[in-house]
Enzyme design. Sequence first.
Site, PDB file in Angstrom:
ATOM      1  CG  LEU A  19     -10.503  34.304 -58.323  1.00  0.00           C
ATOM      2  CD1 LEU A  19      -9.961  33.439 -59.453  1.00  0.00           C
ATOM      3  CD2 LEU A  19      -9.906  33.883 -56.988  1.00  0.00           C
ATOM      4  N   GLY A  20     -11.146  38.915 -58.657  1.00  0.00           N
ATOM      5  CA  GLY A  20     -10.729  40.256 -59.054  1.00  0.00           C
ATOM      6  C   GLY A  20     -11.779  40.911 -59.921  1.00  0.00           C
ATOM      7  N   GLY A  22     -12.115  43.919 -63.277  1.00  0.00           N
ATOM      8  CA  GLY A  22     -11.467  44.773 -64.246  1.00  0.00           C
ATOM      9  C   GLY A  22     -12.483  45.596 -65.005  1.00  0.00           C
ATOM     10  N   GLY A  25     -15.332  43.342 -66.436  1.00  0.00           N
ATOM     11  CA  GLY A  25     -16.193  42.574 -65.561  1.00  0.00           C
ATOM     12  C   GLY A  25     -15.427  41.974 -64.397  1.00  0.00           C
ATOM     13  CB  VAL A  27     -11.812  37.171 -62.680  1.00  0.00           C
ATOM     14  CG1 VAL A  27     -11.288  35.737 -62.830  1.00  0.00           C
ATOM     15  CG2 VAL A  27     -11.513  37.981 -63.931  1.00  0.00           C
ATOM     16  CE  LYS A  42     -12.383  39.715 -67.578  1.00  0.00           C
ATOM     17  NZ  LYS A  42     -10.986  40.061 -67.829  1.00  0.00           N
ATOM     18  CG  ASP A 136      -6.976  44.866 -73.594  1.00  0.00           C
ATOM     19  OD1 ASP A 136      -6.152  45.805 -73.663  1.00  0.00           O
ATOM     20  OD2 ASP A 136      -7.764  44.732 -72.649  1.00  0.00           O
TER      21      ASP A 136
END
Length: 674
Positions: A19-20, A22, A25, A27, A42, A136
Amino acid sequence: MEVESRRALGSRYELLTRLGQGAMGQVWRARDRSDDSVVAAKLLRPELTSDPEVVARFIQERSILVGLDHPGIVRVRDLVVEGQDLAIVMDLVDGDDLRTRLRQEGTFSPRLAVEVACAVLDALAAAHAAGCLHRDVKPDNVLVAGQGDFGAQDVRLSDFSIARLAQDSTVMATGLLGTPGYMPPELFVHGTFSAASDVYAVGVLLYELLAGRTPFAGPGTAHTVGHRHVSMAPPRLPVPDPLWRTVAMMLSKDPALRLPAARTAEQLRSLPDDVLDAPRLPVQPEPERWEPVDAAPATGPIRVNELPSDVDVGATYVPGAAVEATPVARPGAVEAALPVGDVDLQETGLARNVGPHTRPVLEPQAVAPEERRRRPWVRWVVGVVVLALVAGLTWLVVGLVTGGDDEAGPSTAGSGPLSATLVDDPLPSGFSVTRRVDYDPETGTADLSIRFGAQAAALAGPFLEVLPPVGQGDQCPLVAWEDDVEVSANLPQVTGIGVPCGHSIELTEVPRQGSVEVSAEVSVDLPAESGALEDWLASVSESTDAALASQPVGAAYPAQRLADVRVEVPSDVRVGSGSVRLRLLPVWRGAERPDDVRVLYDSQAVGPPSELLRQVAGGPDGVGLSDGCNGALAIVNGRRVGVLRAAESCTVRARVGNFTDLVSDTFRISPAGG
């Protein structure tokens, strides 16, 4: 993603599509084989899996993360540690993150921005109550369920504690516990992070939703951004004043000036409709120049000192705007006045109408830490109105207090009674001191009030307080302590601390997250110059701190001198040997080695707990142990360590009072008979 490229995650999950990605790491959309449900997984960066400290911290976080249960928090289902995989399995939220929505919209209306901020604050309040900081908060970690229009009920806060998993003990600001644009000033300067730091990040988030950019965005490195957080005022937004005051309070440089998450949300929700319905702003341009608030402290590599999540640093330090004090008169400062005008004294009993005393209105202030230590909260000259009976009638008698009549000698700063307040930084044990003094220049009398506070655990005395003379060579001032507190002179032959004017204050308990106040009347003759009172109060703090730091051995005044705690275990333990002997050793200020004579806790000791443990952690309940061996140890009643199986690399994690993240040296568990 093609079916043949799917792969397993542990024994229970199957990765489907990415899915993505960052900084921490990737996702993935994943399938839970146990019930065929779709979840989000994740996967942390592969290089983190080779760090045993990160893996141990990952396991330690599991119980906290899985236990977070709030409608505004993305639920963590599981943590997977297998082979090269470290993954957090969460509920899958179908929708976008807040960053995507903000890019689409540019800015949010004040009402929607406040609703989103309140939803995030509600989630943080629940997490803080459970002992978990986020570390965060940013739009990327706020998910929005569904498509199209949304409200507070669609907001989910995600990625709790993930930044901490990759936290090294000493790191540069570019990789420090989150994203520089949202990091609080205290993290850049002092290396401290608390629940108030999460509130600061929500303040940045709210500012960004209103303005379309973060308050300190602009060209430069992460250190440049950090410098702006520390030393520059956030550019004023053209929003209604009540909304801006709340945003400014959330962005206070001093964490003690920020309200806790729940109270901040309450204040935002109390904003009137005309403020919330103000028009949406266009995206605000980056400022051409920044307004400094103070000289910038140096920033650089710092050691992170994470404060307990349940410590409310803002609960007891919210300065108020100066207001007229409640009427009070000093002897000799009252003059009678005749009634003014045609007044029926029999009907009203009053000679002049006097308005009611106005309650203080709290105003946020951004005060740098050093400024807060040196200056009083409020300095004022008060007008005084006194009611008295004159000549058998009830008349209004008005007196104006000017610090004495014209024939009196000079007084400090040329005024009447003065006040000053000083708040010391909390010590590692969680011990804190707030001093307030009210000084009468005419009598040379200082009414001193000292409030001792505790954070994560109860503390007990004795506590040292040094009340030095004003000038060198002067005698120690005369001190009269209140009757209900036990105070004696500091005895160097007993404490090992040879300091003049030292007082040993015995308190049975300063309660956890509470405080105890003691008072004294001190005779000091301050010079008639501005700032003399503040200077003397600062000398009290500095003299006390210097005396405590002068003795690196012995156990005198433990709550004020405890700098660290060492977790001691044997280097080699054998299966079947029974319990593991664990000792908690104090490390005093200035000492190079732990004190192995005055032990705080011994897991195999018999008899009552040590008095030291009561003084620095409230007793045995202030001690907690946990397994750092991935299930090789059994922790009994939170304070006994048993052996379950062999392991090559083990640690025991400990909590002692305010010291919440202690770890023993690595040790080996050998097989029975091996």
